[in-house]
Design a protein around this motif. Structure first.
Motif, mmCIF file in Angstrom:
data_model
loop_
_atom_site.group_PDB
_atom_site.id
_atom_site.type_symbol
_atom_site.label_atom_id
_atom_site.label_comp_id
_atom_site.label_asym_id
_atom_site.label_seq_id
_atom_site.Cartn_x
_atom_site.Cartn_y
_atom_site.Cartn_z
ATOM 1 N N MET A 29 0.644 -0.980 -0.008
ATOM 2 C CA MET A 29 -0.177 0.195 0.238
ATOM 3 C C MET A 29 0.448 1.133 -0.054
ATOM 4 O O MET A 29 2.472 1.042 -0.077
ATOM 5 C CB MET A 29 -0.596 0.067 1.264
ATOM 6 N N ASP A 37 -6.463 5.542 -6.913
ATOM 7 C CA ASP A 37 -6.010 5.690 -5.652
ATOM 8 C C ASP A 37 -5.397 4.306 -5.818
ATOM 9 O O ASP A 37 -5.184 4.352 -4.521
ATOM 10 C CB ASP A 37 -7.316 5.002 -5.395
ATOM 11 N N ASP A 38 -4.289 3.766 -6.863
ATOM 12 C CA ASP A 38 -3.730 2.976 -6.091
ATOM 13 C C ASP A 38 -2.268 2.715 -6.827
ATOM 14 O O ASP A 38 -1.426 2.516 -6.950
ATOM 15 C CB ASP A 38 -4.187 1.776 -7.138
ATOM 16 N N TRP A 71 2.832 0.998 -6.982
ATOM 17 C CA TRP A 71 1.426 0.732 -7.735
ATOM 18 C C TRP A 71 1.353 -0.130 -6.666
ATOM 19 O O TRP A 71 1.723 -1.318 -6.523
ATOM 20 C CB TRP A 71 2.053 0.849 -8.840
ATOM 21 N N GLU A 72 -0.409 -0.165 -6.344
ATOM 22 C CA GLU A 72 -1.130 -1.327 -6.108
ATOM 23 C C GLU A 72 -1.994 -1.685 -6.665
ATOM 24 O O GLU A 72 -3.229 -1.179 -6.825
ATOM 25 C CB GLU A 72 -1.575 -0.720 -4.792
ATOM 26 N N THR A 129 2.100 -5.048 -3.747
ATOM 27 C CA THR A 129 2.617 -3.060 -4.173
ATOM 28 C C THR A 129 3.723 -3.518 -4.120
ATOM 29 O O THR A 129 4.392 -4.417 -4.568
ATOM 30 C CB THR A 129 2.837 -2.418 -2.135
#
Length: 773
Positions: free
Chosen positions: A1, A223-224, A257-258, A264
């Motif tokens: 995360m 979001d990621d 990057w998730e 992650t």
């Protein structure tokens, strides 16, 4: 995360970095960098009641490991193997956040550790590299520097523009980091993507032709996915030293990057270059056994030949998977190249007599007047490149067994390091400033009082055609660390690590000091086990009491930059020896008198009971004994609203307790002061304005060929000052004045019968403007 930064306002207690007004636009647009700290808000209104928070608060780039209300106090290490908060970790851990680095005006690794009690600086000596040489609790640690928990094996001069915090884990730590770490280890923790968007630029202008610009950009895409970009340009002369300068630039990019919940992918790349003038300081007076009383600005180098170049290119990819708070798996891959290139002039003992025809000292006849004394300078040199690749894969499990809690870390580490070291070739003839061909000088002699180091022409250098000396190391380690929580009052830490260490060194046929030497190849293989066992007792929640026993190992050839055993390198006679072994006891107390302040105290005793020694020409044995013991105190955080403190004290009694040479028994370790301490305090007399300063002091240090001899330099007290004024919600000015009283002092002594001393920087001042968006 993605890493979360603190919410709300961040106290700028420990500083902000500042963009110089007139330069801010150009520096932000150039290669500027690293928003190191800042500040941006001051006081908040709650109804009719006013609450002072601390000036310059900026939530955007706050250190995610620090106390959001007291950024001088870092609550948690970035090292995943230290799973508990600093307060509950059973060993001494000093963490210097970027906010403190800003307020003490540090702009390099060397400047940062100069103000940490118990961590002292050394010189680049005969067989080891000119660069960041440090000692922790009296023991060599120049190859115990890590980046994000992974060893950084290339000895060079490091920058801190992309550093979130510097972590110093004290005491033997091989169960955490493998070989070495006799007195401890240092890790530079990188700035990583955060969950807020910001652009922060800063620029500085100051005395000694100092210009510095940094830029810190953090952006989230969806979001990621997030990335962070830091950039630096720095150019300055060294305060109080003629002809010495440093030009540096760098860029550091990181992304996270998730792609799926709990998984992650992180990647980062670090690029850094330094171009400057090497400086070995000033000669000693053989009568007084202290530095000669000459002008502190005197430079005994060779302007037109000497130089210093460092560079780093390091790429890292980390895969991480976590499932709530139960399991976390990490695999970190890294490839790096680090180079260190220089020719430096080493001032020898002054000659009081007439010179011979070849420029050597006659050492005979009538003594000359002082203004005719001379200093010959040697020419240590290096063109070393370190290439390495490494992997750390580990897993952290949190579970209970019969009501007893466990945080278990188990993992594997592998690295391959290859160091290639070559010499420079100097041409027989060069052209002077008038275009005339002249014989290249093979040695240089300077007037003691007026050295005049400028040649008036350049001596070009190229790589010697002789093949390089190549050292290659394969190292592997497996480890298991369990933090066991029996109850809210009692915990234990048990850690164990098994390492293998294989080193091979090839030296080609060469000429050394005028004598031909044949090609040679030597190696050493070692296996060793190290551990830590510690108990923690918490009678009440704010108080932690602990006792710890830990070990470490020093295999032959551990200091990969060295070319002789005196400095930890591999040589014939040490290649068959087993590792040195170190053991340590430590007891300590950590206490939080309020939610924003941590006080610590520790007593330690480290013993190396099989130190390598040369017992006859070419013959070595593990027969020596060395001991370091002392106490350490520290305070970090806010003792009062609006007041921030970062302070420490170290008493280190380090000496040789047994030796095959009885004359050195009882000798103190070279370059290790018995007493050192600092206190940095900042406070806010009114909203929007912050002022403070630091006092750093240390006692006398000694030098010599083995342990400490009679050469020494005085202890000193250095004063630094900082002031900060918030111009708006987005901008702040900061003024740093370093070495306020222009104290002349020395960082370290070269260990020899005729040493020289590193001259520490004189007074300087710089103004920084920080702008954030």
């Amino acid at each position: 995360m993605l890493r979360k930064n603190s919410t709300g306002l961040r106290p700028a207690a420990a500083g902000s970095t500042i963009l110089m007004g007139a330069l801010s636009a150009s520096l932000i647009g150039g290669t500027a960098h690293a928003a190191e700290a800042a500040a941006a808000n001051a006081a908040t209104q709650l109804g009719d009641e006013r609450q002072i928070v601390v000036t310059g608060q900026r939530p955007s780039d706050a250190n995610p490991n620090a106390d959001p209300d007291a950024p001088y106090r870092v609550q948690r290490s970035s090292n995943g193997r230290l799973t508990e908060e600093v307060r509950d970790t059973p060993r001494s851990v000093t963490i210097v956040p970027k906010e403190v680095l800003e307020d003490i005006g540090a702009q390099s690794f060397r400047e940062a550790v100069r103000s940490v009690p118990g961590v002292t600086l050394g010189t680049g000596e005969g067989g080891n590299a000119f660069g960041d040489r440090i000692f922790i609790r009296g023991f060599e640690a120049r190859n115990d520097v890590y980046i994000d928990g992974m060893r950084d094996p290339g000895v060079s001069s490091r920058e801190i523009f992309a550093v979130e915090q510097i972590e110093i884990v004290r005491g033997p730590s091989s169960f955490l980091g493998g070989r070495g770490t006799t007195g401890g280890a240092v890790s530079l923790e990188s700035k990583t993507p955060l969950d807020s968007d910001f652009i922060i630029g800063e620029g500085s202008i100051g005395t000694e032709n100092m210009y510095r610009g940094t830029l810190d950009i953090n952006q989230n895409i969806g979001d990621d996915f997030a990335f962070r970009l830091n950039g630096l340009y720095h150019n300055a002369d060294t305060p109080g030293r003629d002809y010495v300068f440093s030009e540096r630039y760098g860029i550091a990019g990181a992304l996270a990057w998730e792609p799926a919940p709990g998984f992650t992918l992180a990647a980062d790349y670090y690029h850094f270059r330094l171009d400057g003038m090497s400086d070995y300081g000033q000669p000693f007076d053989t009568d007084t056994q202290e530095p000669f009383d000459v002008d502190g600005d005197n430079f005994y180098g060779v302007v037109g030949r000497d130089f210093l170049e460092n560079g780093s290119d390091i790429g890292t990819v980390t895969l991480r998977y976590s499932e709530e708070d139960l399991v976390e798996v990490r695999s970190m891959f890294r490839y790096g190249e680090v180079y260190n290139r220089y020719i430096v002039s080493a001032p020898r003992a002054p000659c009081r007599f007439a010179l011979n025809a070849d420029g050597s000292c006659s050492n005979a006849g009538p003594e000359l007047p002082l203004d005719q004394w001379t200093v010959a300078v040697g020419s240590p040199q290096r063109n070393a490149t370190t290439r390495y690749y490494a992997n750390i894969t580990d897993a952290t499990f949190r579970f209970d067994t019969g009501g007893i809690g466990h945080t278990l870390v188990t993992g594997f580490e592998y690295s391959n390091e290859r160091i290639s070291n070559r010499r420079y070739a100097i041409p027989d003839f060069v052209e002077d400033g008038g275009g005339n061909q002249i014989n290249t000088p093979t040695s240089f002699v300077r007037n003691l009082l007026d050295p005049n180091p400028v040649l008036g022409f350049d001596i070009p250098v190229s790589l010697d055609p002789t093949p390089p000396t190549v050292t290659e190391v394969d190292a592997m380690g497996v480890y298991l660390i369990d933090t066991i929580k029996f109850s809210p009052q009692f915990e234990a830490l048990l850690g164990i690590r098994f390492d293998t260490y294989d080193i091979d060194q090839f030296q080609p046929a060469r000429i050394f000091r005028g004598q031909p030497l044949p090609a040679s190849q030597i190696g050493n293989g070692a296996e060793f086990v190290n551990y830590q066992a510690a108990l923690v007792y918490k009678p009440v929640e704010p108080l932690t009491i602990y006792g710890s026993f830990s070990t470490s190992s020093n295999p032959s050839g551990e200091q990969l930059d060295a070319t002789s055993d005196v400095y930890g390198g591999l040589q014939t006679g040490t290649d068959a020896l087993q590792p040195e072994r170190n053991t340590a006891f430590e007891i300590g107390v950590k206490y939080e008198p309020n939610d924003n302040l941590l006080l610590t105290a520790a007593m330690f005793h480290i013993t190396k009971d099989n130190a390598r020694e040369q017992t006859a020409p070419g013959v070595f044995a593990l027969v020596g004994e060395q001991r370091s013991q002392g106490i350490e105190l520290s305070a970090a955080g806010n003792p009062l609203p609006g007041v921030s403190v970062f302070a420490g004290y170290a008493f280190v009694d380090a000496e040789i307790t047994d030796s095959a040479d009885p004359t050195v028994i009882g000798s103190r370790f070279a370059n290790i002061p018995r007493h050192s301490g600092n206190i940095l305090v900042t406070f806010e007399p009114f909203p929007g304005f912050q002022i403070g300063g630091q006092v750093y002091a240390q006692s006398r240090i000694f030098g010599g060929t083995l342990g400490a001899g009679t050469p020494s330099v005085d202890g000193y007290v250095r004063l630094d000052a900082v002031a900060r004024y918030r111009l708006s919600e987005q901008a702040e000015l900061r003024l740093n004045v370093l070495n306020l009283t222009d104290e002349r002092y020395y960082d370290a002594i070269y260990r020899s019968g005729a040493p020289f001393a590193y001259v520490a920087p004189g007074r300087s001042a710089f103004l920084t403007l920080t702008a954030g968006f």
